[in-house]
Design an enzyme around this catalytic site. Sequence first.
Site: not given
Ligand code: ZN
Length: 174
Positions: A101, A143-144, A147
């Site tokens: 990341c 993953h995004e 966030h």
């Molecule tokens: Zn990330």
Amino acid sequence: MAKLLEIAQLGNPILRQVARPVENINAPSIQKLIDFLMSTVSSANGVGIAAPQVSQSYRLFIVASRPNSRYPNAPLMKPLVIINPKITGHSEEMVKGWEGCLSIPGIRGLVPRYRTIEVEYLSVDGTLHRQEFTDFVARIFQHELDHLNGIVFVDRLETTLDMFTEQEYQKLNK
Ligand code: ZN
């Protein structure tokens, strides 16, 4: 490299907030944000970046898989702008794979993710898309999306034994 300094790093509270939906995609501030994310992800050798990582707490991210020095085996695709995304379905199967990341430099982890996901999102012209993603691209998407909900990949590790430094990770992949 100057742009990297503008990426929020782990510990910054912005990474732990739930981001707000984008209401007006055509607003100049949103269009500027999209351009900035596009240039930042490519200059940082990322395969994805989310708006909260540049301290803009909106439900917006870029998925931009392509082979680069950080991810030599990433598939090549046209970068996608993903706005107000939702996962509407997923495979039972989860697979562990390596992630890093831009907000957590120097650390890699083996993270379990759904192999296949069905998603809905708005593209940059405001059109609703329904799509399925598999494997590495599905991984980036998850993953995004995390966030946007204040979650980072190290939160998803099954054990800290699955956490490696970048240096040790590079040795494995030689
Ligand atoms: Zn990330």
